[in-house]
Design a protein around this motif. Sequence first.
Motif, PDB file in Angstrom:
ATOM      1  N   LYS A 124       0.833  -1.197   0.000  1.00  0.00           N
ATOM      2  CA  LYS A 124       0.000   0.000   0.000  1.00  0.00           C
ATOM      3  C   LYS A 124       0.873   1.255   0.000  1.00  0.00           C
ATOM      4  O   LYS A 124       1.821   1.366   0.770  1.00  0.00           O
ATOM      5  CB  LYS A 124      -0.896   0.008   1.244  1.00  0.00           C
ATOM      6  CG  LYS A 124      -1.870   1.165   1.286  1.00  0.00           C
ATOM      7  CD  LYS A 124      -2.746   1.086   2.532  1.00  0.00           C
ATOM      8  CE  LYS A 124      -3.719   2.250   2.591  1.00  0.00           C
ATOM      9  NZ  LYS A 124      -4.570   2.195   3.814  1.00  0.00           N
ATOM     10  N   GLY A 125       0.572   2.177  -0.888  1.00  0.00           N
ATOM     11  CA  GLY A 125       1.322   3.423  -0.969  1.00  0.00           C
ATOM     12  C   GLY A 125       2.390   3.424  -2.048  1.00  0.00           C
ATOM     13  O   GLY A 125       2.941   4.471  -2.374  1.00  0.00           O
ATOM     14  N   SER A 126       2.687   2.252  -2.624  1.00  0.00           N
ATOM     15  CA  SER A 126       3.763   2.194  -3.623  1.00  0.00           C
ATOM     16  C   SER A 126       3.310   2.690  -4.992  1.00  0.00           C
ATOM     17  O   SER A 126       4.141   3.030  -5.834  1.00  0.00           O
ATOM     18  CB  SER A 126       4.298   0.771  -3.740  1.00  0.00           C
ATOM     19  OG  SER A 126       3.279  -0.109  -4.172  1.00  0.00           O
ATOM     20  N   LYS A 127       1.996   2.739  -5.242  1.00  0.00           N
ATOM     21  CA  LYS A 127       1.507   3.184  -6.554  1.00  0.00           C
ATOM     22  C   LYS A 127       1.695   4.679  -6.744  1.00  0.00           C
ATOM     23  O   LYS A 127       1.808   5.158  -7.875  1.00  0.00           O
ATOM     24  CB  LYS A 127       0.032   2.805  -6.721  1.00  0.00           C
ATOM     25  CG  LYS A 127      -0.183   1.309  -6.865  1.00  0.00           C
ATOM     26  CD  LYS A 127      -1.634   0.979  -7.145  1.00  0.00           C
ATOM     27  CE  LYS A 127      -1.811  -0.536  -7.334  1.00  0.00           C
ATOM     28  NZ  LYS A 127      -3.224  -0.897  -7.592  1.00  0.00           N
ATOM     29  N   ARG A 128       1.696   5.422  -5.644  1.00  0.00           N
ATOM     30  CA  ARG A 128       1.956   6.866  -5.721  1.00  0.00           C
ATOM     31  C   ARG A 128       3.220   7.184  -4.938  1.00  0.00           C
ATOM     32  O   ARG A 128       3.251   8.103  -4.121  1.00  0.00           O
ATOM     33  CB  ARG A 128       0.766   7.655  -5.175  1.00  0.00           C
ATOM     34  CG  ARG A 128      -0.486   7.506  -6.033  1.00  0.00           C
ATOM     35  CD  ARG A 128      -1.544   8.518  -5.653  1.00  0.00           C
ATOM     36  NE  ARG A 128      -2.693   8.437  -6.527  1.00  0.00           N
ATOM     37  CZ  ARG A 128      -3.726   9.280  -6.490  1.00  0.00           C
ATOM     38  NH1 ARG A 128      -3.727  10.254  -5.584  1.00  0.00           N
ATOM     39  NH2 ARG A 128      -4.734   9.148  -7.314  1.00  0.00           N
TER      40      ARG A 128
END
Length: 358
Positions: A124-128
């Motif tokens: 979670k959070g790696s896409k942005r």
Amino acid sequence: MVLKRVCGIECQKELPAPSLSDLEDSLSYETVFENGTRTLTRVKVQGWVLEPTQNLTTQGAPVRRKRQVYGTDSRFSILDKRFLTNFPFNTAVKLSTGCSGILISPNHVLTAAHCIHDGQDYIKGSKRLRVGLLKMRKKGGGKKRRGSRRSRRDASGGDESEVTKENLKERASARRRRKESARGQRGADGKPSFQWTRVKNTHIPKGWARGGQGDAALDYDYALLELKRPHRKKYMELGISPTIKKLPGGMIHFSGFDHDRPDQLVYRFCSVSDESNDLLYQYCDAESGSTGSGVYLRLKEPDKKSWKRKIIAVYSGHQWVDVHGVQKDYNVAVRITPLKYAQICLWMHGDDANCTSG
């Protein structure tokens, strides 16, 4: 992050040397672009002679309890801005996922793979994903100039008595702002702020990103991030990890943003207790948040008398391993081997020119 199963020092001694096809499969890599698309690139290793290095196990190493700070805390918080903004400390960066990393070019950051991928999928959070570069707060923030311009505009017309009252109010307000700013600066002394930059794409070796096809291999816990905009800071070059016997001064160093010391850059150094072909086992004091930091030391430049700080490993975190049938815990760093050096160099430059040695 602690992996469920880690082949330790003794375990790795008993393993057969990996075949060329195994190496090529593990070094193949996935690239994730900013728009979310993914590509898998398969690599071919050429001119490589399989020569497994002998592990140099330290006999009778004491058993440690599970913690990342061992005994007396030997970490240093870097508080002086003269050090924070200068090499080598300015090369440390913070990831929006909570990890650390290190600048290795104007466009690239090296970090741990588990900071963006858990071995099965992206966290979670790696896409942005964003990267925070160290910067120091400027006093006043430019408010005084804006206030003085308003004062001059007000003074250009209107009744003289009103202008005087306006000026007095502006001066009093400006004084209050300066005092508040000074208090804020004193309170934030040594606490860096960050200039956040988006990540254009990421590269993760297939040896780590198994995608449900097997356990992630700690040996490949590293990733490269390409920034959307280049920076102008001095960065640290990559090097190839020497064996323990050849470590200059016998010490390794790294700096990161440990969670238990918020808004502080934390530096540490220590000796290496043991090694395998791909890992360094040590007791450098560290807490979560520092994972992904670049481990560096001074290496002699080829064909030169000069020495230069270079990154020779990526700090991965705390692990339990088997040593002579006994469970021991270490803080572990992933070594940059000649093949990994060539792979990261290829990611950075897009070709294999000058990627054969560190």
